[in-house]
Design a protein around this motif. Structure first.
Motif, PDB file in Angstrom:
ATOM      1  N   GLY A 266       0.266  41.727 -32.157  1.00 20.28           N
ATOM      2  CA  GLY A 266       0.503  41.593 -33.549  1.00 20.28           C
ATOM      3  C   GLY A 266       1.190  42.496 -34.151  1.00 20.28           C
ATOM      4  O   GLY A 266       1.573  42.294 -35.590  1.00 20.28           O
ATOM      5  N   LYS A 267       1.660  43.786 -33.659  1.00 21.77           N
ATOM      6  CA  LYS A 267       2.222  44.825 -34.614  1.00 21.77           C
ATOM      7  C   LYS A 267       3.743  44.545 -34.258  1.00 21.77           C
ATOM      8  O   LYS A 267       4.074  44.020 -33.024  1.00 21.77           O
ATOM      9  CB  LYS A 267       1.743  46.115 -34.216  1.00 21.77           C
ATOM     10  N   THR A 268       4.426  45.181 -34.998  1.00 21.46           N
ATOM     11  CA  THR A 268       5.991  45.000 -34.642  1.00 21.46           C
ATOM     12  C   THR A 268       6.295  46.359 -33.649  1.00 21.46           C
ATOM     13  O   THR A 268       6.086  47.288 -33.419  1.00 21.46           O
ATOM     14  CB  THR A 268       6.694  45.684 -35.897  1.00 21.46           C
ATOM     15  N   PHE A 269       7.278  45.863 -32.617  1.00 21.23           N
ATOM     16  CA  PHE A 269       7.437  46.758 -31.369  1.00 21.23           C
ATOM     17  C   PHE A 269       9.159  46.822 -31.314  1.00 21.23           C
ATOM     18  O   PHE A 269       9.792  45.667 -32.056  1.00 21.23           O
ATOM     19  CB  PHE A 269       7.163  46.360 -30.313  1.00 21.23           C
ATOM     20  N   ASP A 270       9.617  47.831 -31.021  1.00 28.55           N
ATOM     21  CA  ASP A 270      11.066  48.076 -30.562  1.00 28.55           C
ATOM     22  C   ASP A 270      10.959  48.135 -28.927  1.00 28.55           C
ATOM     23  O   ASP A 270      10.285  49.228 -28.446  1.00 28.55           O
ATOM     24  CB  ASP A 270      11.720  48.910 -31.109  1.00 28.55           C
ATOM     25  N   LEU A 271      11.254  47.005 -28.123  1.00 32.85           N
ATOM     26  CA  LEU A 271      10.980  47.274 -26.682  1.00 32.85           C
ATOM     27  C   LEU A 271      12.444  47.525 -26.151  1.00 32.85           C
ATOM     28  O   LEU A 271      13.527  46.598 -26.094  1.00 32.85           O
ATOM     29  CB  LEU A 271      10.478  46.053 -26.178  1.00 32.85           C
ATOM     30  N   HIS A 272      12.516  48.272 -25.109  1.00 32.26           N
ATOM     31  CA  HIS A 272      13.804  48.635 -24.169  1.00 32.26           C
ATOM     32  C   HIS A 272      13.608  47.633 -23.184  1.00 32.26           C
ATOM     33  O   HIS A 272      12.430  47.749 -22.343  1.00 32.26           O
ATOM     34  CB  HIS A 272      13.902  50.163 -23.798  1.00 32.26           C
ATOM     35  N   TYR A 273      14.623  47.106 -22.517  1.00 33.84           N
ATOM     36  CA  TYR A 273      14.537  46.012 -21.550  1.00 33.84           C
ATOM     37  C   TYR A 273      15.652  45.888 -20.641  1.00 33.84           C
ATOM     38  O   TYR A 273      16.810  46.405 -20.969  1.00 33.84           O
ATOM     39  CB  TYR A 273      14.331  44.543 -21.941  1.00 33.84           C
ATOM     40  N   LYS A 274      15.597  45.516 -19.491  1.00 32.75           N
ATOM     41  CA  LYS A 274      16.784  45.462 -18.405  1.00 32.75           C
ATOM     42  C   LYS A 274      16.821  43.813 -17.961  1.00 32.75           C
ATOM     43  O   LYS A 274      15.675  43.290 -17.884  1.00 32.75           O
ATOM     44  CB  LYS A 274      16.558  46.258 -17.198  1.00 32.75           C
ATOM     45  N   GLU A 275      17.954  43.292 -18.375  1.00 31.07           N
ATOM     46  CA  GLU A 275      18.289  41.940 -17.827  1.00 31.07           C
ATOM     47  C   GLU A 275      18.886  41.758 -16.187  1.00 31.07           C
ATOM     48  O   GLU A 275      19.719  42.375 -16.062  1.00 31.07           O
ATOM     49  CB  GLU A 275      19.254  41.188 -18.743  1.00 31.07           C
ATOM     50  N   TYR A 276      18.283  41.032 -15.290  1.00 33.22           N
ATOM     51  CA  TYR A 276      18.644  40.864 -14.192  1.00 33.22           C
ATOM     52  C   TYR A 276      19.246  39.293 -14.203  1.00 33.22           C
ATOM     53  O   TYR A 276      18.972  38.468 -15.083  1.00 33.22           O
ATOM     54  CB  TYR A 276      17.542  40.958 -13.289  1.00 33.22           C
ATOM     55  N   ASN A 277      19.952  39.139 -13.014  1.00 34.66           N
ATOM     56  CA  ASN A 277      20.377  37.711 -12.882  1.00 34.66           C
ATOM     57  C   ASN A 277      19.600  36.796 -12.194  1.00 34.66           C
ATOM     58  O   ASN A 277      19.684  35.575 -12.411  1.00 34.66           O
ATOM     59  CB  ASN A 277      21.831  37.854 -11.865  1.00 34.66           C
ATOM     60  N   GLY A 278      18.449  37.280 -11.732  1.00 33.83           N
ATOM     61  CA  GLY A 278      17.226  36.322 -11.361  1.00 33.83           C
ATOM     62  C   GLY A 278      15.987  36.933 -11.338  1.00 33.83           C
ATOM     63  O   GLY A 278      15.748  38.343 -11.317  1.00 33.83           O
ATOM     64  N   ALA A 279      14.848  36.255 -11.484  1.00 32.19           N
ATOM     65  CA  ALA A 279      13.414  36.686 -11.361  1.00 32.19           C
ATOM     66  C   ALA A 279      12.989  36.827  -9.902  1.00 32.19           C
ATOM     67  O   ALA A 279      13.165  35.860  -9.209  1.00 32.19           O
ATOM     68  CB  ALA A 279      12.698  35.876 -12.190  1.00 32.19           C
TER      69      ALA A 279
END
Length: 121
Positions: A90-103
């Motif tokens: 419920g709080k506000t977050f700044d999240l660092h992520y990595k994007e891959y081509n598949g899961a």
């Protein structure tokens, strides 16, 4: 004849290995998303993975002056990052992520994998 068969098999295995690496392990993009944490949960039948959803607010292409929301669904690799998200839903977050081509099933249900919390409000 036997030597050329081994060469063809080696090339096919090499191409298959490059494809699997590109599809599932190559980091296509990285970034930071901000928003309200809607949920964080652990789920799965065989592989229990950490999943979450971030609600982003902004002005969209609706009526003039209206606010629309965008959903960012993600997976989490690190149990410590998941604990921080789970206890502060419920709080506000700044999240660092990595994007891959598949899961991958053991990495999560999405191709976006959060690896750290940049900021929490």
């Amino acid at each position: 004849m036997k030597k050329s068969l081994w060469i063809i098999l080696g090339v096919v295995l090499l191409l298959l290995g490059v494809f699997v690496w590109y599809k599932y392990y190559f980091v296509f993009g990285e970034g930071v998303k901000s928003g309200y944490l809607n949920y964080a949960m652990k789920k799965g039948y065989v592989f229990k993975t950490y999943e979450g959803k971030l609600i982003q607010e902004g002005f969209g292409s609706g009526k003039t002056g209206t606010i629309t929301s965008y959903e960012f669904e993600f997976s989490v690799d690190d149990p410590e990052v998941f604990k921080q998200l789970e206890t502060n839903s419920g709080k506000t977050f700044d999240l660092h992520y990595k994007e891959y081509n598949g899961a991958l099933p053991w990495r999560g249900n999405t191709k976006f994998v959060v690896d750290k919390v940049v900021n929490m409000k």
